[in-house]
Motif scaffolding. Sequence first.
Motif, short mmCIF file in Angstrom:
data_model
loop_
_atom_site.label_atom_id
_atom_site.label_comp_id
_atom_site.label_asym_id
_atom_site.label_seq_id
_atom_site.Cartn_x
_atom_site.Cartn_y
_atom_site.Cartn_z
N ASN A 144 0.82 -0.99 -0.14
CA ASN A 144 -0.25 -0.13 0.40
C ASN A 144 0.43 1.12 0.32
O ASN A 144 0.73 2.32 -0.91
N THR A 145 1.62 1.40 0.64
CA THR A 145 2.56 2.48 0.34
C THR A 145 3.90 2.96 -0.32
O THR A 145 3.85 3.57 -1.21
N MET A 146 3.96 1.08 -1.04
CA MET A 146 5.00 1.73 -2.12
C MET A 146 4.31 2.14 -3.60
O MET A 146 4.55 2.97 -4.24
N ASP A 147 2.76 1.94 -3.10
CA ASP A 147 2.05 2.18 -4.15
C ASP A 147 1.39 3.73 -4.19
O ASP A 147 1.70 4.39 -5.21
N SER A 148 1.59 4.24 -2.83
CA SER A 148 1.70 5.86 -2.57
C SER A 148 2.84 6.59 -3.07
O SER A 148 2.33 7.81 -3.43
N MET A 149 3.61 5.79 -3.40
CA MET A 149 5.07 7.15 -3.45
C MET A 149 5.86 6.94 -4.48
O MET A 149 6.01 7.06 -5.60
N VAL A 150 5.24 5.40 -5.74
CA VAL A 150 5.62 4.92 -6.37
C VAL A 150 4.97 4.81 -7.64
O VAL A 150 5.33 4.45 -9.10
N GLY A 151 3.08 4.22 -7.47
CA GLY A 151 2.10 4.41 -8.35
C GLY A 151 2.08 4.88 -8.86
O GLY A 151 0.61 5.12 -9.16
N TYR A 152 2.78 5.85 -9.86
CA TYR A 152 1.67 6.98 -10.60
C TYR A 152 2.23 6.93 -11.63
O TYR A 152 2.58 6.45 -12.35
N ARG A 153 1.24 7.06 -12.82
CA ARG A 153 0.92 7.27 -14.31
C ARG A 153 1.73 8.48 -15.12
O ARG A 153 0.59 9.17 -15.20
N ASN A 154 2.75 9.03 -14.27
CA ASN A 154 3.75 9.79 -14.89
C ASN A 154 5.49 9.60 -15.03
O ASN A 154 5.69 8.24 -15.41
N ASP A 155 5.78 10.08 -15.76
CA ASP A 155 7.45 10.02 -17.08
C ASP A 155 7.86 9.58 -15.99
O ASP A 155 8.71 8.58 -16.22
N LYS A 156 7.73 9.95 -15.01
CA LYS A 156 8.94 9.28 -13.74
C LYS A 156 8.42 7.80 -13.15
O LYS A 156 9.60 7.51 -12.59
N TYR A 157 7.72 7.58 -13.25
CA TYR A 157 7.58 6.40 -12.52
C TYR A 157 6.44 5.75 -13.53
O TYR A 157 5.75 4.17 -12.64
N MET A 158 5.73 5.62 -14.50
CA MET A 158 5.07 5.05 -15.02
C MET A 158 5.71 3.63 -15.14
O MET A 158 5.40 2.69 -15.14
N ASP A 159 6.93 3.24 -15.94
CA ASP A 159 7.48 1.86 -16.02
C ASP A 159 8.44 1.16 -14.47
O ASP A 159 7.55 0.50 -14.11
#
Length: 335
Positions: free
Chosen positions: A186-201
């Motif tokens: 849950n915490t990982m998703d809130s920190m890196v689970g974004y659909r943007n250029d930085k975190y998409m992959d």
Amino acid sequence: MYHGTAFAAGFVLDLILGDPETWNHPVRRIGNLIQKLTDFFLKRGDGISDSAVRARVKRKYGRLLVAAVLLVSGGGTALLLVGAYTLHPWAGCALEGWLTYRLLAARNLRDASMRVYRALQSGSLKDSRYAVSMIVGRDTTVLDETGVTKAAVETVAENTSDGVIAPMLYMALGGPVLGMMYKAVNTMDSMVGYRNDKYMDFGRAAARLDDGVNFIPARISGLLMVAVAFLMGFWDRLRGFEQIYSGRRAFRIFLRDRRKHASPNAAHTEAACAGALGVQLAGNARYFGRVVEKPTLGENLRPVVPADILRANRLMLGTAVLCECICLGTMGLLL
């Protein structure tokens, strides 16, 4: 015996103590670990010119992040519990109860939303906007009183699942070890689970795993909230009070609107709450200066008012108590 006792004690401690700000929460430690590993892994592949190869490298290191965090959070918790139970069964039970308490957030969710309610009651829109900004990710500076109230109600409803019911279910299955691993996801998703250029992959593995581990708990949470709406509606009728809660309407809106969200899991408890209270939630919201169009949940049978924050909290707490009773009953039958 010990696991059931710890499970019940942890739940009661959460309701009594909440999350004192001066106490170091284990999830914050997980967050620090995620941040350090992200700083180390995220830059891997930055120098690769081929975008497809770079994306594969980013995804690989994203999977390594997930594996490392789960290993440390789950393995570390297991080692602590084994050591405590080896020392003495009641020492292990005490530690298990304490960890169970720290992984639940019912009291903290109620306290945070009640700060919004009290600010609204005082008539300070500025204070209420600030209070709700502490629990939502949207821009709050443009919200009126109704917008602030809706944001607080939606937060209570949505977090009933991932802040209370989901960790409770995982701890009923696998104790604090599985509960800590759930909170890590849950915490990982809130920190890196974004659909943007930085975190998409890089954040893809964390985001997909979060969707997976919340899939069943979100649906159970919605159904439990519907059941609580039936019970609360019946209790209000029994006492001759005005009937606010409607289990029948909660179930109908839950079935109709629970998939109206970009996330496969986020709208289940929101839809149940909207139906139970007879209000309309969700809709368009502003994030980082940009309006994001979202479908509405529920029916606009009456305006949302600050008292709905209290009603949403009663639904959340009732859902938590019902889930706790079911889990304890199931654990007792399996012993």
